[in-house]
Design an enzyme around this catalytic site. Sequence first.
Site, PDB file in Angstrom:
ATOM      1  N   ASN A 103      -0.466  18.521 -20.212  1.00 20.46           N
ATOM      2  CA  ASN A 103      -0.879  17.786 -21.311  1.00 20.46           C
ATOM      3  C   ASN A 103      -0.997  18.408 -22.783  1.00 20.46           C
ATOM      4  OD1 ASN A 103      -1.242  15.188 -20.091  1.00 20.46           O
ATOM      5  ND2 ASN A 103      -2.902  16.168 -18.888  1.00 20.46           N
ATOM      6  N   ARG A 127       0.805  -1.246  -0.043  1.00 23.08           N
ATOM      7  CA  ARG A 127      -0.098   0.206  -0.055  1.00 23.08           C
ATOM      8  C   ARG A 127       0.860   1.210   0.142  1.00 23.08           C
ATOM      9  NH1 ARG A 127      -3.286  -3.392   3.517  1.00 23.08           N
ATOM     10  NH2 ARG A 127      -5.090  -3.727   2.357  1.00 23.08           N
ATOM     11  N   LYS A 165       3.016  11.179 -11.136  1.00 23.44           N
ATOM     12  CA  LYS A 165       2.597  10.081 -12.122  1.00 23.44           C
ATOM     13  C   LYS A 165       3.075   9.119 -12.298  1.00 23.44           C
ATOM     14  CE  LYS A 165      -0.498  13.379 -14.998  1.00 23.44           C
ATOM     15  NZ  LYS A 165      -0.857  13.886 -16.493  1.00 23.44           N
ATOM     16  N   ARG A 201      -3.397  21.104 -13.779  1.00 27.18           N
ATOM     17  CA  ARG A 201      -2.399  20.455 -14.159  1.00 27.18           C
ATOM     18  C   ARG A 201      -2.612  19.812 -15.534  1.00 27.18           C
ATOM     19  NH1 ARG A 201       0.631  15.685 -10.582  1.00 27.18           N
ATOM     20  NH2 ARG A 201       1.983  15.007 -12.372  1.00 27.18           N
ATOM     21  N   HIS A 237      -0.624  11.105 -27.917  1.00 24.47           N
ATOM     22  CA  HIS A 237      -0.757   9.830 -27.338  1.00 24.47           C
ATOM     23  C   HIS A 237      -1.641   8.856 -28.345  1.00 24.47           C
ATOM     24  CE1 HIS A 237      -0.456  10.556 -22.839  1.00 24.47           C
ATOM     25  NE2 HIS A 237       0.799  10.590 -23.359  1.00 24.47           N
ATOM     26  N   GLU A 285       9.266  18.292 -24.754  1.00 22.71           N
ATOM     27  CA  GLU A 285       8.767  18.536 -23.511  1.00 22.71           C
ATOM     28  C   GLU A 285       9.497  19.902 -22.752  1.00 22.71           C
ATOM     29  OE1 GLU A 285       6.164  17.240 -22.195  1.00 22.71           O
ATOM     30  OE2 GLU A 285       6.098  14.967 -22.882  1.00 22.71           O
ATOM     31  N   LYS A 296       6.877  23.038 -13.804  1.00 28.49           N
ATOM     32  CA  LYS A 296       6.186  21.747 -13.463  1.00 28.49           C
ATOM     33  C   LYS A 296       5.904  21.866 -11.972  1.00 28.49           C
ATOM     34  CE  LYS A 296       5.017  16.910 -14.270  1.00 28.49           C
ATOM     35  NZ  LYS A 296       5.232  15.751 -14.959  1.00 28.49           N
ATOM     36  N   HIS A 350       7.960   8.866 -27.719  1.00 25.90           N
ATOM     37  CA  HIS A 350       6.800   9.809 -26.904  1.00 25.90           C
ATOM     38  C   HIS A 350       7.040  11.308 -27.511  1.00 25.90           C
ATOM     39  CE1 HIS A 350       4.072  11.183 -24.114  1.00 25.90           C
ATOM     40  NE2 HIS A 350       4.991  12.035 -23.509  1.00 25.90           N
ATOM     41  N   GLU A 399      -4.512  16.434 -11.040  1.00 26.22           N
ATOM     42  CA  GLU A 399      -4.917  17.082 -12.318  1.00 26.22           C
ATOM     43  C   GLU A 399      -6.555  17.200 -12.442  1.00 26.22           C
ATOM     44  OE1 GLU A 399      -2.752  15.374 -15.461  1.00 26.22           O
ATOM     45  OE2 GLU A 399      -4.737  14.541 -16.447  1.00 26.22           O
ATOM     46  N   HIS A 402      -0.592  16.303 -25.787  1.00 24.11           N
ATOM     47  CA  HIS A 402      -0.615  15.025 -25.459  1.00 24.11           C
ATOM     48  C   HIS A 402      -1.753  14.341 -25.922  1.00 24.11           C
ATOM     49  CE1 HIS A 402       2.707  16.267 -23.129  1.00 24.11           C
ATOM     50  NE2 HIS A 402       2.961  14.761 -22.841  1.00 24.11           N
TER      51      HIS A 402
END
Length: 382
Positions: free
Chosen positions: A258, A135, A157, A254, A265, A199, A240, A280, A250, A261
């Site tokens: 993206n 956990r 993330k 936030r 993606h 990026e 960031k 990427h 997010e 993206h």
Amino acid sequence: MSAVIDGNGANALAPRIVGVSLAERSYEIVIGPGILDEAGRRIAEVLPGARMAVIADETVAGLHLDRLALSLTAAGIGFETMILPAGETTKSYDNLITVVERIIGGRFERGDAVLALGGGVIGDLAGFASAIVKRGMAFVQMPTSLLAQVDSSVGGKTGINSPQGKNLVGAFHQPSLVLADTALLDTLSPREFAAGYAEVVKYGLIDRPEFFAWLEDNREAIFAGGEARIAAIATACEAKAAVVAEDETEQGARALLNLGHTFGHALERTARYDASRLVHGEGVAIGICLAHRFSETLGLAPKGDAARVEAHFAAAGLPTRIGQIPGETPKLGELMDAIGQDKKVTRGTLTFILTRGIGRAFVERKVDPDKVAEFLTRELNP
């Protein structure tokens, strides 16, 4: 923007430290050359007594694992290593199970830590494993690619890919420390470095137009290394960190991170995550250009901004158009299906990060799918 370079005084190559402010889960990003050899000492200061489950891919292990091992040993840190294949396909259910079972089998305790030595793939996978074993274990990021140093290693993330899309399985799990050795970037291929640079540029295009202008003036120096590279990485991390501190999971601002993206993606998925065709950062570069052209098409952004962005990416050796992806051109239906699987879809409506100009990105949560399809039809048939 020159203050970015001068901010560390006379010794511009000394480590730069950027803080991520998240109350009791705050941590530091240490940026500069030679950090790998200081890793053991710095980790011991933050996580005294913790053992490390070190995860790397085959390529990075061959380049950097011995030096990391020496540093950990010198600091009295016990560790075990796990070596995985290189490449985007490593972010899979099978490899996640392998890593989780190795950590459990190694009798690591909750107070121990997972250490990711590598690029974004290893960081995402190792971070997710650390989030779910017992956990939640502590987590240290040691990003070895430019893309990971400015983006995926910061902000918590973590995750793996599903056959249905990228990063659809994961968790938010913040690291305890990020150690970004900028000298390691000299081992990257020109293509890998350029992909990470996409990026870096993103942060200027979101809300820092002066940073984008500085990048236009300093791109060659950044690629060459030295103080300009450290300055660019530190500024991207600061950007960031500020967003993550405001919106960790997010729910709002936030999402701006993206930019490009949603398109990117989708392109990665239609390329079957084949790195010989598209990595990427290249998908992000094309995606950012698409987002700017789409914004112009919708009448949101001034004419000419998209061309300026495209010119900068092209000068950095990055693709800017779908037609530049090697192999079969994706079909409209494939792209629209991939966009529909994006994590930012809300109750069936499409969400895009659009722009009103350079450095003026915003979240648009109700984008008409028909307008996206019309735009992509023109992009696929120039």
